[in-house]
Design an enzyme around this catalytic site. Structure first.
Site, PDB file in Angstrom:
ATOM      1  N   ASP A  22      15.020  -0.843   0.112  1.00  0.00           N
ATOM      2  CA  ASP A  22      14.968  -1.423   1.084  1.00  0.00           C
ATOM      3  C   ASP A  22      16.486  -3.081   1.312  1.00  0.00           C
ATOM      4  O   ASP A  22      17.786  -2.549   0.858  1.00  0.00           O
ATOM      5  CB  ASP A  22      14.570  -2.169   2.333  1.00  0.00           C
ATOM      6  CG  ASP A  22      14.931  -1.377   3.619  1.00  0.00           C
ATOM      7  OD1 ASP A  22      15.899  -1.822   3.841  1.00  0.00           O
ATOM      8  OD2 ASP A  22      14.603  -2.467   4.852  1.00  0.00           O
TER       9      ASP A  22
ATOM     10  N   PHE B 174      14.463   3.428   9.891  1.00  0.00           N
ATOM     11  CA  PHE B 174      12.934   3.079   9.675  1.00  0.00           C
ATOM     12  C   PHE B 174      12.089   4.740   9.701  1.00  0.00           C
ATOM     13  O   PHE B 174      10.975   4.959  10.323  1.00  0.00           O
ATOM     14  CB  PHE B 174      12.503   2.566  10.831  1.00  0.00           C
ATOM     15  CG  PHE B 174      11.546   1.466  10.250  1.00  0.00           C
ATOM     16  CD1 PHE B 174      11.495   0.282   9.467  1.00  0.00           C
ATOM     17  CD2 PHE B 174       9.667   1.700   9.610  1.00  0.00           C
ATOM     18  CE1 PHE B 174      10.373  -0.487   8.761  1.00  0.00           C
ATOM     19  CE2 PHE B 174       8.983   1.349   8.838  1.00  0.00           C
ATOM     20  CZ  PHE B 174       9.231  -0.291   8.847  1.00  0.00           C
TER      21      PHE B 174
ATOM     22  N   LYS C 267       1.138  -1.186  -0.380  1.00  0.00           N
ATOM     23  CA  LYS C 267      -0.097   0.197   0.134  1.00  0.00           C
ATOM     24  C   LYS C 267       0.941   0.963  -0.081  1.00  0.00           C
ATOM     25  O   LYS C 267       0.196   1.910   0.016  1.00  0.00           O
ATOM     26  CB  LYS C 267      -0.825   0.278   1.173  1.00  0.00           C
ATOM     27  CG  LYS C 267      -2.341  -0.855   1.325  1.00  0.00           C
ATOM     28  CD  LYS C 267      -2.503  -1.047   2.723  1.00  0.00           C
ATOM     29  CE  LYS C 267      -2.019  -2.518   3.702  1.00  0.00           C
ATOM     30  NZ  LYS C 267      -2.900  -2.393   4.422  1.00  0.00           N
TER      31      LYS C 267
ATOM     32  N   LYS D  74      16.248   2.825   0.221  1.00  0.00           N
ATOM     33  CA  LYS D  74      17.752   2.485   1.365  1.00  0.00           C
ATOM     34  C   LYS D  74      18.923   2.079   0.877  1.00  0.00           C
ATOM     35  O   LYS D  74      19.257   0.309   1.640  1.00  0.00           O
ATOM     36  CB  LYS D  74      16.697   2.326   2.757  1.00  0.00           C
ATOM     37  CG  LYS D  74      17.135   2.785   3.968  1.00  0.00           C
ATOM     38  CD  LYS D  74      16.744   1.588   5.105  1.00  0.00           C
ATOM     39  CE  LYS D  74      15.213   1.541   4.956  1.00  0.00           C
ATOM     40  NZ  LYS D  74      14.538   0.697   6.846  1.00  0.00           N
TER      41      LYS D  74
ATOM     42  N   GLU E 266       6.786   1.956  -6.908  1.00  0.00           N
ATOM     43  CA  GLU E 266       7.678   1.002  -5.099  1.00  0.00           C
ATOM     44  C   GLU E 266       7.560   2.009  -4.203  1.00  0.00           C
ATOM     45  O   GLU E 266       8.347   3.576  -4.751  1.00  0.00           O
ATOM     46  CB  GLU E 266       9.188   0.352  -5.570  1.00  0.00           C
ATOM     47  CG  GLU E 266       8.387  -0.755  -5.026  1.00  0.00           C
ATOM     48  CD  GLU E 266       8.065  -1.359  -3.657  1.00  0.00           C
ATOM     49  OE1 GLU E 266       7.096  -0.181  -3.404  1.00  0.00           O
ATOM     50  OE2 GLU E 266       8.192  -2.616  -2.898  1.00  0.00           O
ATOM     51  N   ASP E 267       7.178   2.318  -3.058  1.00  0.00           N
ATOM     52  CA  ASP E 267       7.546   3.389  -2.221  1.00  0.00           C
ATOM     53  C   ASP E 267       9.009   3.559  -1.736  1.00  0.00           C
ATOM     54  O   ASP E 267       9.727   4.572  -1.479  1.00  0.00           O
ATOM     55  CB  ASP E 267       6.932   3.229  -0.886  1.00  0.00           C
ATOM     56  CG  ASP E 267       7.224   1.746  -0.163  1.00  0.00           C
ATOM     57  OD1 ASP E 267       7.372   0.776  -0.969  1.00  0.00           O
ATOM     58  OD2 ASP E 267       6.256   1.632   0.844  1.00  0.00           O
TER      59      ASP E 267
END
Ligand code: IMP
Ligand code: MG
Length: 171
Positions: free
Chosen positions: A97, A147, A41, A126, A93-94
């Site tokens: 990682d 985070f 989401k 990241k 994509e957000d």
């Protein structure tokens, strides 16, 4: 964990960066029809901002993924019905990682959906946490190994609604 006091990127910085990415994407895909495949989401705000800045033939596909806690696998929970075969797909994509989620999605899409091309637009990278080498064609910002929350990104499903980017830290 609690919300940090600081701000990583403001609403204004986010909007300016999305506009730059959209300009680049619009020029790269000029004359082609494009399918934006958003990973739910977290990418909802990025998708909404990006798509409204892309002229031309743009369609939307959605997929929801789960990044497994064992740190090795990801899986697909949901895929919308749009046909991707022969289409130019841009995965939205957000954040990337470890890269495990994106690596799985790309391999699955190549094997099962036969698109004409696959590229990746990820808003945050990241980079220091990367375990798998994944291609990122359009990157919003590189972020530190914290985070991150806000602008779609959550900590235990909260904070997605913040219009800016910040992070959570131990109480
Ligand atoms: P990866 O498989 O380790 O690359 O993780 C990918 C997914 O984990 C992202 O699409 C996010 O949904 C989530 N994630 C990773 N880091 C963060 C973070 O800092 N904040 C919020 N979600 C994150
Ligand atoms: Mg995600």
């Amino acid at each position: 964990m609690k919300l940090a006091q600081g701000i990583l990127f403001t609403e204004k910085q986010i909007a300016a960066r999305v506009a730059e990415l959209a300009e680049q994407i619009a020029s790269d895909y000029a004359g082609k029809r494009l399918v934006l495949c958003a990973v739910l989401k977290g990418s909802i705000p990025f998708l909404a901002d990006l798509m409204r800045r892309l002229p031309g033939d743009v369609r939307i596909a959605l997929t929801e993924m789960k990044s497994q806690v064992d740190g090795l696998h990801a899986k697909i929970l949901f895929t919308s019905s749009l046909e991707l075969s022969g289409e130019h797909v841009l995965i939205v994509e957000d954040i990337v990682d470890t890269g495990i989620t994106l690596d799985y999605l790309i391999k699955h899409m190549e094997a099962e959906r036969a698109p004409a091309s696959i590229k990746v637009a990820c808003f945050l990278d990241k980079v220091s946490a990367r375990k798998l080498d994944v291609p990122i064609h359009y990157r919003g910002f590189t972020v530190p190994d914290k985070f991150i929350v806000g602008y779609g990104l959550d900590f235990q499903e909260r904070y997605r609604n913040l219009p800016y980017l910040t992070w959570v830290e131990p109480e």
